[in-house]
Design a protein around this motif. Structure first.
Motif, PDB file in Angstrom:
ATOM      1  N   LEU A 167       2.578   8.664  -0.260  1.00 23.29           N
ATOM      2  CA  LEU A 167       2.783   9.546  -1.408  1.00 23.29           C
ATOM      3  C   LEU A 167       1.925  10.800  -1.308  1.00 23.29           C
ATOM      4  O   LEU A 167       0.878  10.804  -0.656  1.00 23.29           O
ATOM      5  N   LYS A 168       2.371  11.857  -1.997  1.00 25.99           N
ATOM      6  CA  LYS A 168       1.616  13.119  -2.031  1.00 25.99           C
ATOM      7  C   LYS A 168       1.257  13.523  -3.457  1.00 25.99           C
ATOM      8  O   LYS A 168       0.625  14.551  -3.673  1.00 25.99           O
ATOM      9  N   GLY A 169       1.690  12.751  -4.437  1.00 26.42           N
ATOM     10  CA  GLY A 169       1.411  13.070  -5.840  1.00 26.42           C
ATOM     11  C   GLY A 169       2.647  13.534  -6.571  1.00 26.42           C
ATOM     12  O   GLY A 169       3.485  14.247  -6.012  1.00 26.42           O
TER      13      GLY A 169
ATOM     14  N   ASP B  56       0.845  -1.202   0.000  1.00 26.22           N
ATOM     15  CA  ASP B  56       0.000   0.000   0.000  1.00 26.22           C
ATOM     16  C   ASP B  56       0.882   1.255   0.000  1.00 26.22           C
ATOM     17  O   ASP B  56       0.848   2.077   0.924  1.00 26.22           O
TER      18      ASP B  56
ATOM     19  N   ASP C 295      -5.025   7.375  -7.890  1.00 24.98           N
ATOM     20  CA  ASP C 295      -5.834   8.326  -7.121  1.00 24.98           C
ATOM     21  C   ASP C 295      -4.979   9.378  -6.425  1.00 24.98           C
ATOM     22  O   ASP C 295      -5.366  10.544  -6.324  1.00 24.98           O
ATOM     23  N   VAL C 296      -3.807   8.980  -5.954  1.00 23.07           N
ATOM     24  CA  VAL C 296      -2.951   9.927  -5.250  1.00 23.07           C
ATOM     25  C   VAL C 296      -2.162  10.814  -6.222  1.00 23.07           C
ATOM     26  O   VAL C 296      -1.570  11.818  -5.822  1.00 23.07           O
TER      27      VAL C 296
ATOM     28  N   ALA D 212       0.688   4.017  -1.595  1.00 22.98           N
ATOM     29  CA  ALA D 212      -0.001   5.289  -1.797  1.00 22.98           C
ATOM     30  C   ALA D 212      -0.133   6.088  -0.517  1.00 22.98           C
ATOM     31  O   ALA D 212      -0.202   7.323  -0.543  1.00 22.98           O
ATOM     32  N   SER D 213      -0.177   5.407   0.627  1.00 19.92           N
ATOM     33  CA  SER D 213      -0.341   6.118   1.894  1.00 19.92           C
ATOM     34  C   SER D 213       0.877   6.972   2.227  1.00 19.92           C
ATOM     35  O   SER D 213       0.811   7.845   3.100  1.00 19.92           O
TER      36      SER D 213
ATOM     37  N   GLU E  25      -4.924   2.985  -6.211  1.00 20.69           N
ATOM     38  CA  GLU E  25      -4.424   3.850  -5.145  1.00 20.69           C
ATOM     39  C   GLU E  25      -3.315   4.763  -5.646  1.00 20.69           C
ATOM     40  O   GLU E  25      -3.246   5.946  -5.297  1.00 20.69           O
TER      41      GLU E  25
END
Length: 534
Positions: A56-58, A51, A85-86, A53-54, A82
């Motif tokens: 990451l900030k983009g 996981d 989306d991020v 994505a948790s 995920e």
């Protein structure tokens, strides 16, 4: 500024990172999202988590060996969703340890979310990748900070020296390398500084295009063409909008900074320079037309149309000569208001100190004489010695320069105190007779030389001997060669007139019975009278 900083100021993209030697050594292959390789990369993130994505900030380029990928297709889809989306920039998977080709579920999920998926066929040192990319990113950030500082300094200098709106917009176009337009609240383009294109390309159909772009309270990209816009306002009162038109390269943070500082500088310029933007725009457009300073007829038409004037039908140039070298701002304002109430569209602006120009735009060839008469009465009310002159009517906007030249020549041909033509308060080309033509040319040395060659000896004789042969010659020429009429007008006997005419012929070495020579002398005498202000 823009030309030297284009490459450095452009954000580092996925394509840029893949081209770095440290990644190129891994033989990268783009599997999905090939059209999205222009995504900017904000950071590089190595992960072996299920996981990621948790964390990451983009904008991250995600590097993985593929070890954490779920076995089930649903888990793979969730993993990709995920990341997408991020706002991850791309997913790079090394095909060395767990996989030797990308799983079908991963390819399908990335293709569905349009997320760039890149495979590496050879082993790559991920730590070295992060070190290289982060060094570039940090260097770019430092460069961006320096460029932003230069932008702020440039606009501060413009404000401190009291730059007008034209100079501010021009500076914005030069800094950004993009076309910048200032418009008012009714979507009329007041100032346009094209960059890499023409005025015609920038302003054609301006009002319709501009109305499709919603007005925002902040600087942002919006509208069907992707314009970058910023409001121009002061203490909650909006005055207009400044727009940066798109170019092949996407807008970046520096473009936003330039446009925001442009809006701020325009606000200060409006507070310092009290001339309304609309009037200044009309004045600049009018001068460019009168002096043929536009780059092409198409540019001229697009600019005038963007100011809300018709470009088809016909045009007439009017020059209001106030017979003073003083400021024409007040007459310009009064005449603009007079034309607004008349309902005839027009450009109005000061052409020079003491001289106001007007270009009437005729819809369906409507009569212009009543409007010019109205203008003339208003001008004479402002300045009793004013002269209002009109050029010829033209059908094409670029020909307005010829109409202005003609109107200027008419004004120059009207001597001080000259009476108005019968039935009107303005002057036309047809009013220019010989005397007015010579008055307009009175400072031409060729005219002065001609008058002196024809009459100089006679004038010298009168001056030395106290005679008045020049007056006798005038009476004779005005009488079309009638000696009897000349004698009556000069209150002389016929014999005296005969004697004086023989003396004149001797002094000037001419034959006064010759119609051609009488014409030459008449022109010279009229020129002499004009230069003596008779």
């Amino acid at each position: 500024m823009r030309e030297n900083a284009d490459t450095a100021s452009r954000p580092l993209t996925v394509a840029d990172v893949l081209a770095l030697p440290v990644l190129a050594a891994g033989q990268p292959q783009v599997v999905t999202g090939v059209t999205r390789l222009d995504r900017p990369v904000r950071w590089v993130h190595i992960t072996e988590l299920t996981d990621p994505a948790s964390f990451l900030k983009g904008g991250e380029l995600v590097l993985t060996t593929g070890m954490p990928l779920p076995d089930r297709a649903a888990g793979v889809r969730r993993y990709v969703d995920e990341l997408a989306d991020v706002g991850a920039a791309a997913l790079v998977i090394e095909l060395v340890r767990r996989y030797h080709r990308p799983p079908d579920a991963l390819v399908q999920a990335c293709r569905t979310r349009d997320l760039p998926l890149v495979t590496l066929a050879e082993d790559v040192n991920f730590l070295e990748v992060t070190q290289v990319v982060h060094t570039l990113l940090l260097g770019n950030q430092a460069d961006a900070m320096r460029r932003t500082q230069r932008i702020h300094e440039a606009f501060t200098a413009l404000t401190l020296r009291g730059a007008g709106p034209e100079e501010v917009v021009r500076a914005a176009a030069e800094m950004s390398g993009r076309t910048v337009v200032l418009e008012n609240l009714v979507h009329q383009a007041l100032i346009c500084e094209p960059s890499g294109g023409t005025v015609e390309e920038a302003l054609t159909g301006w009002e319709q295009r501009s109305r499709a772009v919603p007005s925002r309270d902040r600087t942002e990209v919006c509208g069907p063409e992707g314009w970058l816009t910023a409001p121009v306002e002061y203490q909650g009162e909006r005055w207009g909008r400044v727009t940066m038109l798109p170019a092949p390269a996407a807008f970046g943070p520096e473009d936003v900074t330039v446009l925001e500082r442009t809006a701020m500088a325009l606000t200060i310029a409006r507070l310092i320079h009290t001339t309304p933007w609309e009037r200044a725009a009309h004045r600049d457009a009018l001068r460019d037309l009168a002096e043929q300073r536009h780059h092409s007829p198409e540019d001229a038409r697009a600019r005038v149309a963007a100011l809300g004037l018709p470009t088809e039908g016909g045009f007439v140039a009017v020059v209001v000569d106030l017979r003073t070298r003083g400021d024409a701002a007040e007459p310009e304002s009064v005449l603009s208001e007079e034309l607004r109430t008349s309902g005839m569209p027009a450009l109005v602006g000061a052409l020079a100190p003491g001289r106001v120009g007007i270009l009437l735009a005729l819809r369906h060839y409507q009569p212009w004489r009543p409007t010019v008469e109205r203008i003339a009465r208003t001008a004479l009310g402002l300045a009793p010695r004013a002269v209002v002159s009109v050029g010829s009517e033209v059908t094409e906007l670029p020909d307005a320069a010829r109409s202005f030249r003609e109107a200027g020549r008419v004004a120059e041909s009207v001597p001080p105190g000259a009476p108005l033509p019968d039935g009107r308060s303005y002057h036309e080309l047809s009013d220019i007779g010989l005397r007015r033509l010579l008055y307009a040319l009175r400072e031409d040395v060729r005219v002065q030389d001609y008058a002196e060659r024809q009459l100089g000896r006679l004038v010298d004789h009168d001056s030395r001997h106290g005679t008045d042969l020049l007056t006798t010659l005038r009476h004779y020429l005005d009488a079309a060669g009638s000696k009897t009429t000349a004698a009556r007008r000069g209150n002389l006997s016929r014999e005296t007139v005969y004697q004086r005419l023989r003396t004149i012929e001797r002094l000037l070495d001419c034959d006064l019975e010759s119609g051609e020579q009488r014409t030459e002398l008449h022109v010279a005498l009229t020129a002499l009278d004009v230069m003596r202000r008779r």
